[in-house]
Scaffold this motif. Sequence first.
Motif, PDB file in Angstrom:
ATOM      1  N   CYS A  50      40.342  34.267  71.767  1.00  0.00           N
ATOM      2  CA  CYS A  50      40.576  35.411  72.654  1.00  0.00           C
ATOM      3  C   CYS A  50      39.417  36.408  72.682  1.00  0.00           C
ATOM      4  CB  CYS A  50      41.848  36.171  72.256  1.00  0.00           C
ATOM      5  SG  CYS A  50      43.216  35.120  71.738  1.00  0.00           S
ATOM      6  N   HIS A  54      38.618  39.331  75.274  1.00  0.00           N
ATOM      7  CA  HIS A  54      39.365  40.566  74.977  1.00  0.00           C
ATOM      8  C   HIS A  54      38.856  41.233  73.701  1.00  0.00           C
ATOM      9  CE1 HIS A  54      42.727  39.766  77.771  1.00  0.00           C
ATOM     10  NE2 HIS A  54      42.599  38.502  77.424  1.00  0.00           N
ATOM     11  N   PHE A 103      36.506  36.702  86.929  1.00  0.00           N
ATOM     12  CA  PHE A 103      37.973  36.610  87.023  1.00  0.00           C
ATOM     13  C   PHE A 103      38.555  37.551  88.080  1.00  0.00           C
ATOM     14  CE2 PHE A 103      36.755  35.813  82.568  1.00  0.00           C
ATOM     15  CZ  PHE A 103      36.996  34.456  82.569  1.00  0.00           C
ATOM     16  N   TYR A 125      54.559  34.472  77.138  1.00  0.00           N
ATOM     17  CA  TYR A 125      53.371  34.415  78.007  1.00  0.00           C
ATOM     18  C   TYR A 125      52.383  33.349  77.517  1.00  0.00           C
ATOM     19  CZ  TYR A 125      48.821  36.056  79.833  1.00  0.00           C
ATOM     20  OH  TYR A 125      47.581  36.128  80.409  1.00  0.00           O
ATOM     21  N   PHE A 144      53.873  35.923  84.054  1.00  0.00           N
ATOM     22  CA  PHE A 144      52.795  36.701  84.675  1.00  0.00           C
ATOM     23  C   PHE A 144      52.322  35.906  85.890  1.00  0.00           C
ATOM     24  CE2 PHE A 144      49.222  39.818  83.427  1.00  0.00           C
ATOM     25  CZ  PHE A 144      48.833  39.982  84.739  1.00  0.00           C
ATOM     26  N   LEU A 200      48.956  40.348  66.594  1.00  0.00           N
ATOM     27  CA  LEU A 200      48.890  41.381  67.645  1.00  0.00           C
ATOM     28  C   LEU A 200      49.899  42.505  67.372  1.00  0.00           C
ATOM     29  CD1 LEU A 200      48.380  39.127  70.803  1.00  0.00           C
ATOM     30  CD2 LEU A 200      46.695  40.650  69.771  1.00  0.00           C
TER      31      LEU A 200
HETATM   32  C1  HEC Z   1      38.095  33.470  79.617  1.00  0.00           C
HETATM   33  C2  HEC Z   1      38.532  34.824  79.372  1.00  0.00           C
HETATM   34  C3  HEC Z   1      39.836  35.045  78.650  1.00  0.00           C
HETATM   35  C4  HEC Z   1      40.218  34.524  77.428  1.00  0.00           C
HETATM   36  C5  HEC Z   1      39.431  33.592  76.521  1.00  0.00           C
HETATM   37  C6  HEC Z   1      41.523  35.097  77.143  1.00  0.00           C
HETATM   38  N1  HEC Z   1      41.925  35.926  78.141  1.00  0.00           N
HETATM   39 FE1  HEC Z   1      43.617  37.005  78.212  1.00  0.00          FE
HETATM   40  N2  HEC Z   1      43.131  37.716  80.045  1.00  0.00           N
HETATM   41  C7  HEC Z   1      41.954  37.434  80.722  1.00  0.00           C
HETATM   42  C8  HEC Z   1      41.974  38.108  82.016  1.00  0.00           C
HETATM   43  C9  HEC Z   1      40.863  38.067  83.066  1.00  0.00           C
HETATM   44  C10 HEC Z   1      43.199  38.806  82.081  1.00  0.00           C
HETATM   45  C11 HEC Z   1      43.719  39.665  83.234  1.00  0.00           C
HETATM   46  C12 HEC Z   1      44.658  38.843  84.049  1.00  0.00           C
HETATM   47  C13 HEC Z   1      45.239  39.554  85.238  1.00  0.00           C
HETATM   48  O1  HEC Z   1      45.388  40.789  85.213  1.00  0.00           O
HETATM   49  O2  HEC Z   1      45.552  38.853  86.212  1.00  0.00           O
HETATM   50  C14 HEC Z   1      43.913  38.518  80.825  1.00  0.00           C
HETATM   51  C15 HEC Z   1      45.180  38.994  80.536  1.00  0.00           C
HETATM   52  C16 HEC Z   1      45.795  38.857  79.306  1.00  0.00           C
HETATM   53  C17 HEC Z   1      47.068  39.445  78.949  1.00  0.00           C
HETATM   54  C18 HEC Z   1      47.952  40.278  79.850  1.00  0.00           C
HETATM   55  C19 HEC Z   1      47.576  41.697  79.758  1.00  0.00           C
HETATM   56  C20 HEC Z   1      48.485  42.580  80.578  1.00  0.00           C
HETATM   57  O3  HEC Z   1      48.065  42.950  81.680  1.00  0.00           O
HETATM   58  O4  HEC Z   1      49.569  42.876  80.125  1.00  0.00           O
HETATM   59  C21 HEC Z   1      47.313  39.110  77.642  1.00  0.00           C
HETATM   60  C22 HEC Z   1      48.513  39.497  76.806  1.00  0.00           C
HETATM   61  C23 HEC Z   1      46.215  38.286  77.206  1.00  0.00           C
HETATM   62  N3  HEC Z   1      45.317  38.156  78.241  1.00  0.00           N
HETATM   63  C24 HEC Z   1      46.134  37.732  75.953  1.00  0.00           C
HETATM   64  C25 HEC Z   1      45.152  36.824  75.574  1.00  0.00           C
HETATM   65  C26 HEC Z   1      45.137  36.165  74.297  1.00  0.00           C
HETATM   66  C27 HEC Z   1      46.126  36.408  73.161  1.00  0.00           C
HETATM   67  C28 HEC Z   1      44.060  35.332  74.309  1.00  0.00           C
HETATM   68  C29 HEC Z   1      43.656  34.352  73.232  1.00  0.00           C
HETATM   69  C30 HEC Z   1      44.589  33.321  72.960  1.00  0.00           C
HETATM   70  C31 HEC Z   1      43.395  35.495  75.605  1.00  0.00           C
HETATM   71  N4  HEC Z   1      44.094  36.398  76.355  1.00  0.00           N
HETATM   72  C32 HEC Z   1      42.237  34.815  75.986  1.00  0.00           C
HETATM   73  C33 HEC Z   1      40.912  36.645  80.273  1.00  0.00           C
HETATM   74  C34 HEC Z   1      40.914  35.932  79.095  1.00  0.00           C
END
Ligand code: HEC
Length: 241
Positions: A50, A54, A103, A125, A144, A200
């Motif tokens: 992640c 993030h 993205f 999720y 989502f 988390l």
């Molecule tokens: C390649 C990039 C990328 C990786 C790696 C990634 N994410 Fe994300 N994540 C995003 C993006 C971009 C969004 C926003 C999505 C949207 O708003 O449509 C997001 C949204 C989220 C959200 C929702 C946030 C909200 O708006 O409430 C969560 C929870 C989350 N990610 C958790 C994780 C976790 C835990 C990991 C690791 C397992 C992870 N993400 C790995 C790109 C990533």
Amino acid sequence: MKKSLSISILLAVLSLNVAAEESVELQPANIDPEDRASIVHGAKVFVKYCLGCHSIKHIRYQRIAKDFALDDKKVLADIAPQGATIYDKMNTAMNAHDSSKWFGVNPPDLSLIARSRGADWLNTYLRTFYSDPSKPLGTNNLVFKDVGMPNVFWQLQGEQQPEYTEEDGQKVISSLTLGKPGTVSPHEFDTMINDLVNFLAYVGEPVKIERERMGKYVLFYLIIFLVISYLLKKEYWKDVD
Ligand code: HEC
């Protein structure tokens, strides 16, 4: 009249939306702030899968070392990414400009995500990404809709396909089935996700561990104080009797 009509239409649409989100049953997470092995494993998973996108700006690696009585060197070797120092916050290497270009939206900081979304929502999720060829990333999510995040676990978990049923004339997803198995078993995958959500949840409230530790000191102090006051009382009353 017109205004009230449009308000009631708006309300009806809003409640439909809520109903659509509520129809997915959340899968309860097993959160245990005492399970240190689970939280430390969750931290490793977070850094690996992640942190590329993030950040968790509220936490320094040093804090993790302190809270879990780990050696600084061990945290740097086992948890932190290469090149990080023990005083660093959990910052992502990705900059906001690149991520919004790739993205269309910035991956949010996840410091307080367990508080805002809740652990059960996170647990659901992270486990309910499914194949959806109509989406730019080829994936969608049960809780989502049209999410802009790729499914980072597609290899580990395998690819889930949606099964549909008809409800009130509408096609809705009734369940997800594992079309293509992943590299780990479903049980191993669920345990890993639970550890990640446990981490988390800890991140959302790291003071909790400190408070519990303080609580024990306070109890210890009160017991000592009670013994001393009892002895003192006996001492004073000796002369009176
Ligand atoms: C390649 C990039 C990328 C990786 C790696 C990634 N994410 Fe994300 N994540 C995003 C993006 C971009 C969004 C926003 C999505 C949207 O708003 O449509 C997001 C949204 C989220 C959200 C929702 C946030 C909200 O708006 O409430 C969560 C929870 C989350 N990610 C958790 C994780 C976790 C835990 C990991 C690791 C397992 C992870 N993400 C790995 C790109 C990533």
